[in-house]
Motif scaffolding. Structure first.
Motif, mmCIF file in Angstrom:
data_model
loop_
_atom_site.group_PDB
_atom_site.id
_atom_site.type_symbol
_atom_site.label_atom_id
_atom_site.label_comp_id
_atom_site.label_asym_id
_atom_site.label_seq_id
_atom_site.Cartn_x
_atom_site.Cartn_y
_atom_site.Cartn_z
ATOM 1 N N VAL A 136 -7.779 3.807 18.633
ATOM 2 C CA VAL A 136 -6.654 3.633 19.554
ATOM 3 C C VAL A 136 -5.839 2.405 19.167
ATOM 4 O O VAL A 136 -4.600 2.428 19.208
ATOM 5 N N CYS A 137 -6.508 1.329 18.751
ATOM 6 C CA CYS A 137 -5.775 0.133 18.326
ATOM 7 C C CYS A 137 -4.966 0.377 17.060
ATOM 8 O O CYS A 137 -3.921 -0.253 16.848
ATOM 9 N N SER A 138 -5.427 1.282 16.218
ATOM 10 C CA SER A 138 -4.738 1.513 14.947
ATOM 11 C C SER A 138 -3.473 2.335 15.095
ATOM 12 O O SER A 138 -2.589 2.259 14.246
ATOM 13 N N ILE A 139 -3.362 3.154 16.151
ATOM 14 C CA ILE A 139 -2.199 4.030 16.283
ATOM 15 C C ILE A 139 -1.168 3.474 17.252
ATOM 16 O O ILE A 139 -0.098 4.066 17.403
ATOM 17 N N LEU A 140 -1.446 2.351 17.909
ATOM 18 C CA LEU A 140 -0.499 1.782 18.861
ATOM 19 C C LEU A 140 -0.092 0.389 18.416
ATOM 20 O O LEU A 140 -0.959 -0.429 18.072
ATOM 21 N N LYS A 163 13.412 -7.797 14.822
ATOM 22 C CA LYS A 163 13.276 -6.395 15.209
ATOM 23 C C LYS A 163 11.788 -6.085 15.325
ATOM 24 O O LYS A 163 10.942 -6.762 14.730
ATOM 25 N N PRO A 164 11.420 -5.056 16.091
ATOM 26 C CA PRO A 164 10.004 -4.672 16.187
ATOM 27 C C PRO A 164 9.480 -4.206 14.843
ATOM 28 O O PRO A 164 10.177 -3.526 14.080
ATOM 29 N N ALA A 165 8.267 -4.594 14.535
ATOM 30 C CA ALA A 165 7.666 -4.219 13.254
ATOM 31 C C ALA A 165 7.250 -2.765 13.291
ATOM 32 O O ALA A 165 6.696 -2.284 14.287
ATOM 33 N N ASP A 166 7.518 -2.050 12.206
ATOM 34 C CA ASP A 166 7.074 -0.675 12.079
ATOM 35 C C ASP A 166 5.595 -0.660 11.750
ATOM 36 O O ASP A 166 5.076 -1.509 11.036
ATOM 37 N N MET A 167 4.932 0.366 12.251
ATOM 38 C CA MET A 167 3.512 0.523 11.949
ATOM 39 C C MET A 167 3.282 0.979 10.515
ATOM 40 O O MET A 167 2.188 0.922 9.995
ATOM 41 N N GLY A 168 4.300 1.456 9.886
ATOM 42 C CA GLY A 168 4.163 2.003 8.536
ATOM 43 C C GLY A 168 5.153 3.136 8.383
ATOM 44 O O GLY A 168 6.071 3.317 9.180
ATOM 45 N N GLN A 227 8.934 -8.651 2.216
ATOM 46 C CA GLN A 227 8.490 -9.115 3.530
ATOM 47 C C GLN A 227 7.210 -9.921 3.356
ATOM 48 O O GLN A 227 6.218 -9.415 2.840
ATOM 49 N N LEU A 228 7.242 -11.153 3.760
ATOM 50 C CA LEU A 228 6.129 -12.070 3.562
ATOM 51 C C LEU A 228 5.275 -12.152 4.820
ATOM 52 O O LEU A 228 5.635 -11.638 5.880
ATOM 53 N N CYS A 229 4.134 -12.816 4.679
ATOM 54 C CA CYS A 229 3.314 -13.155 5.834
ATOM 55 C C CYS A 229 3.424 -14.664 6.070
ATOM 56 O O CYS A 229 3.998 -15.398 5.252
ATOM 57 N N ILE A 230 2.863 -15.129 7.162
ATOM 58 C CA ILE A 230 3.048 -16.537 7.536
ATOM 59 C C ILE A 230 2.442 -17.474 6.496
ATOM 60 O O ILE A 230 2.987 -18.548 6.213
ATOM 61 N N ARG A 231 1.343 -17.078 5.879
ATOM 62 C CA ARG A 231 0.706 -17.951 4.883
ATOM 63 C C ARG A 231 1.537 -18.103 3.619
ATOM 64 O O ARG A 231 1.328 -19.039 2.849
ATOM 65 N N THR A 258 -4.433 -8.213 10.453
ATOM 66 C CA THR A 258 -4.745 -7.601 9.158
ATOM 67 C C THR A 258 -4.447 -8.530 7.983
ATOM 68 O O THR A 258 -4.858 -8.240 6.866
ATOM 69 N N GLU A 259 -3.733 -9.633 8.226
ATOM 70 C CA GLU A 259 -3.345 -10.544 7.146
ATOM 71 C C GLU A 259 -4.200 -11.799 7.093
ATOM 72 O O GLU A 259 -3.970 -12.658 6.242
ATOM 73 N N ILE A 260 -5.145 -11.938 7.999
ATOM 74 C CA ILE A 260 -5.975 -13.150 8.033
ATOM 75 C C ILE A 260 -7.082 -13.024 6.994
ATOM 76 O O ILE A 260 -7.860 -12.065 7.032
ATOM 77 N N PRO A 261 -7.208 -13.948 6.061
ATOM 78 C CA PRO A 261 -8.309 -13.882 5.086
ATOM 79 C C PRO A 261 -9.656 -14.079 5.779
ATOM 80 O O PRO A 261 -9.745 -14.592 6.896
ATOM 81 N N ALA A 262 -10.684 -13.664 5.091
ATOM 82 C CA ALA A 262 -12.028 -13.774 5.649
ATOM 83 C C ALA A 262 -12.397 -15.238 5.854
ATOM 84 O O ALA A 262 -12.196 -16.080 4.975
#
Length: 813
Positions: free
Chosen positions: A420-424, A316-321, A131-135, A227-231
């Protein structure tokens, strides 16, 4: 037959490539007809039973549901034929039409009546190995089968797309052969009638559905996950094309995984944009001037601009993990059906656990020490209330709970929001200072290609059926705060701009964090004075939690050990009090509980009314010096909190116990202002000694024996009375209000003006049942007299009607 390695496909001739693709199709048909996920057993008792072929069963379901898409697990294909899987991954764009034809052949063989020529069949692959990211989607991934994840930010409307069209010649009326469309509107080059010279006059034949084939088409814009955006980089976006049964599968705000292929198409918007473009012209001289040149050759060639797009075959919806769940689903039936028997047994065991409410609250944000009340409030916010809609007029009542954390710096407010943002999966984090009204709600923008106005989703729209976490809420501009009033109460966003008039859904809870105006919370001021928020927006929050950074040796030592342990071990292994449940278990429990819709019991209804009237009475008695005025919204907040509390216990009925907890949490929000002690001016007491002496003589005439005992104690305590020159603000308010109420009530009943001071003092002392000793009674008498003198001399709450010389010492407000 063995399939050639697709890596040498580019070296084949046209006929060889077509032959290779037909072999891929044949192998794909064998896979559909033969694959079975049932384990191979050597038991003779079951040897006679034919195995169940997974995808042949799916063909039957497609026939029953009138679907034309088959979903294939790519892991199954790798288990069945590795060479076939490799060929499809490398040359997916080329072999996709052959795979569709292979599916059509299988369906025609099994269900002859269903596989009509007008139907377009699709093959969707999911569960790809990588599974890749957009970059990572570069030019080397073009035409290959890949999958990537991202967040949907914009969706277009569903439109019909022309796959292949049959055109009628407007000169001779001859119908052309089907013309395949290549990412643009393609017409025939010339009429197939040899005697017809037509090359430009065509009309698309749409009267017969079997001639021109259309399919549903939708374009969604996908943005890179945070989470995939570089600094130091900006998030990148990619347009994804959805066709057929995939349309309307992704909504704005969803984190999804897309499977398909990357394509390169001309950038029409850049070609149509105004400005200079690179052009190549012929040599300019006297014989070939630049003005007045005719013909295509002299125009030169313009530089073509291309861009990437992604044609999805599955979404499909992405799984959180691992073992992560979305706790907020729209359909309650699908939620209950998604749980297995083992998961339901685990939920039943959790339900019967003693103190499940406190254990679930302790499992919230385990890396944060303490703040038990805040964790209970966030837990109830995650469970939420019940959304209701009136059947008569369609009025909707929100069930989402809004919370606001207020307090001193360094009290873990932002950490609660991040947790809260991390679990939803549908949680959006925003900062109040860096967010505008359009960024929080929605904005109207112009599409680059079509030049039409469309709606761009904001934070509250992206958090639909989720939670929007807003940090630095007090730093928001006033006009931006007004923009979210409608979203917080009606849970809708109304837009009337650029010819677009729409009402959008924003069914999200809001968890906000705010700092006091002066840096630290001042208990001598109200919550309204500590915050830069309007009363309208404060009343829309169900719960306020004020976090104070108070110095306490034991608490400071425990917090220091906890934080040092986190930095030392990077986990909670060092902690003595570990969470009772993991994040996955809490999510699964909340997701199951949110499918319940508890109802109010008669006892709970009566307690609701009683609690609300008590809150209103206390708010009135405080004179408006509490946190904020208690309104009907606080009554609805109690109902929502009671519903959430009942969901914690998985009970279908809201009991009085649940309402009591809701009322207790709500009272925590109403922070009473701390005041300095009320002081009595000793000099004024010295000047008023003559008045007090005469009042004492009037009292002694009516109650001689009782006044004699009290006079014996009053003498030696005069010095003590002068030394005790202050009383707490709460005590002063209690005594003064009681005295004022008694005098006003007596005047209304007796139609008289004023009461004797001695009668007022005696009435108040008779109401105090806790005074059991003579010393306490004497001290209370002196205190009441001092308060009366302050009300007369300083506060002007009471006035003297007559002097003690006429034996009428009375006051009235």
């Amino acid at each position: 037959a063995a399939i050639w390695r697709s890596g040498v496909c580019c070296t084949m001739s046209g006929s060889q490539t077509h032959e290779w693709a037909n072999k891929v199709r044949e192998s794909f048909e064998d896979f559909i007809e033969q694959f079975s996920s049932m384990p191979v057993t050597h038991d003779t008792s079951t040897a006679e039973e034919p195995p169940v072929h997974d995808y042949m069963e799916q063909c039957k379901v497609m026939r029953q549901d009138e679907r034309t898409t088959m979903y294939i697990d790519f892991q199954h294909m790798q288990e069945h034929d590795t060479q076939l899987a490799d060929s499809i991954i490398v040359d997916y764009y080329y072999v996709e039409p052959f795979l569709k034809q292979g599916l059509r052949n299988v369906v025609r063989k099994e269900h002859p009546g269903y596989s009509a020529d007008s139907k377009e069949f699709y093959v969707c692959f999911y569960n790809l190995p990588t599974q890749l990211c957009i970059r990572d989607l570069k030019s080397d991934k073009v035409a290959k089968l890949v999958s990537f994840s991202g967040t949907v930010t914009r969706t277009s409307e569903v439109r019909p797309e022309l796959l292949s069209g049959v055109f009628q010649c407007l000169v001779c009326g001859t119908l052309s052969d089907p013309v395949e469309q290549q990412f643009k509107y393609c017409e025939p080059t010339k009429c197939k009638n040899a005697s017809c010279p037509n090359r430009t006059a065509w009309r698309l034949e749409t009267s017969n559905a079997e001639q021109s084939k259309f399919v549903d088409w939708q374009r969604v814009r996908v943005q890179e996950n945070a989470t995939e955006i570089p600094a130091g980089s900006m998030p990148r976006t990619l347009d994804v094309i959805l066709r057929g049964d995939l349309v309307e599968r992704a909504k704005a705000g969803d984190k999804c995984v897309f499977s398909g292929t990357l394509i390169v198409i001309p950038d029409v918007a850049q070609l149509a944009a105004p400005g200079e473009r690179l052009e190549m012209v012929s040599k300019v001289d006297a014989r070939n001037p630049t003005d007045g040149v005719q013909g295509l050759k002299a125009l030169g060639c313009r530089e073509l601009t291309y861009r990437m797009a992604f044609v999805a075959s599955f979404v499909k919806p992405a799984d959180m993990g691992a073992n992560q769940h979305n706790i907020r689903d729209e359909s309650d039936e699908t939620v209950l059906e998604s749980f297995s028997a083992a998961e339901k047994d685990l939920i039943d065991r959790m339900k019967t656990t003693p103190n499940i409410y406190h254990k679930l609250a302790n499992s919230m944000a385990p890396t944060i020490y303490g703040h038990d009340e805040i964790k209970r409030g966030i837990l109830l916010m995650l469970f939420g209330g019940v959304h209701k809609q009136s059947p008569e007029d369609g009025t909707k009542l929100r069930g989402d709970i809004n919370c606001c954390l207020v307090g001193d710096p360094s009290t873990a407010k932002s950490n609660f929001l991040k947790y809260v943002c991390s679990i939803l999966p549908r949680a959006v984090y925003a900062s109040g200072k860096a967010s505008s009204a359009a960024g929080l709600t929605a904005s109207v923008t112009k599409d680059d290609e079509t030049s039409e106005f469309c709606i761009e989703a904001g934070a509250l729209m992206l958090a639909d059926h989720g939670i929007c976490c807003i940090d630095e809420f007090d730093k928001m501009e006033t006009r931006d705060q007004v923009a979210i009033h409608e979203a917080m109460e009606q849970q809708t966003i109304s837009i009337a701009k650029a010819g677009i008039s729409a009402t959008l859904n924003a069914r999200a809870s809001i968890l906000a964090a705010a700092n006091p105006q002066d840096g630290r919370y001042d208990r001598s001021k109200t919550l309204r004075q500590n915050l830069n928020l309007s009363s309208a927006i404060m009343s829309r929050f169900d719960l306020f939690f004020v976090v104070l950074d108070e110095q306490d040796d034991c608490t400071d030592l425990a917090i220091a050990k906890h934080i040092v342990g986190l930095h030392q071990h990077s986990n909670l292994d060092h902690s003595i009090a570990k969470p009772d449940y993991s994040t996955s278990e809490v999510q699964r429990y909340i997701r199951y509980a949110r499918s319940l819709k508890p109802k109010l019991s008669p006892e709970a209804s009566r307690l609701l009314v009683k609690s609300y009237t008590e809150l209103r009475r206390e708010d009135l008695s405080d004179g408006g010096i509490g946190s904020y005025r208690v309104t009907v919204r606080q009554l609805e907040a109690m109902i929502r909190l009671g519903e959430a509390r009942a969901r914690v216990d998985l009970e279908p009925t809201i009991t009085a116990r649940h309402i009591a907890e809701a009322a207790r949490l709500l009272k925590q929000s109403i922070i009473h202002v701390s005041h300095d002690d009320v002081s009595f001016d000793i000099d004024d007491d010295t000047h008023d000694e003559e008045l007090m002496r005469k009042a004492e003589e009037a009292e002694q005439q009516m109650q001689a024996e009782q006044q004699q005992r009290q006079q014996d104690e009053h003498g030696p305590d005069l010095d003590d009375a002068k030394r005790v020159s202050s009383v707490s603000y709460e005590k002063f308010q209690k005594v003064s209000r009681s005295i004022a109420w008694y005098i006003r009530h007596h005047e209304d009943d007796q139609q008289t003006s004023g009461l004797r001071q001695g009668d007022v003092v005696e009435w108040y002392l008779n109401q105090q049942d806790e005074l059991t000793t003579i010393e306490a009674l004497a001290a209370e008498r002196r205190l009441v007299k001092r308060i009366i003198q302050r009300l007369v001399k300083i506060d002007n709450t009471l006035i003297v009607v007559s002097e003690p010389e006429q034996s009428e010492a009375g006051e009235r407000p």
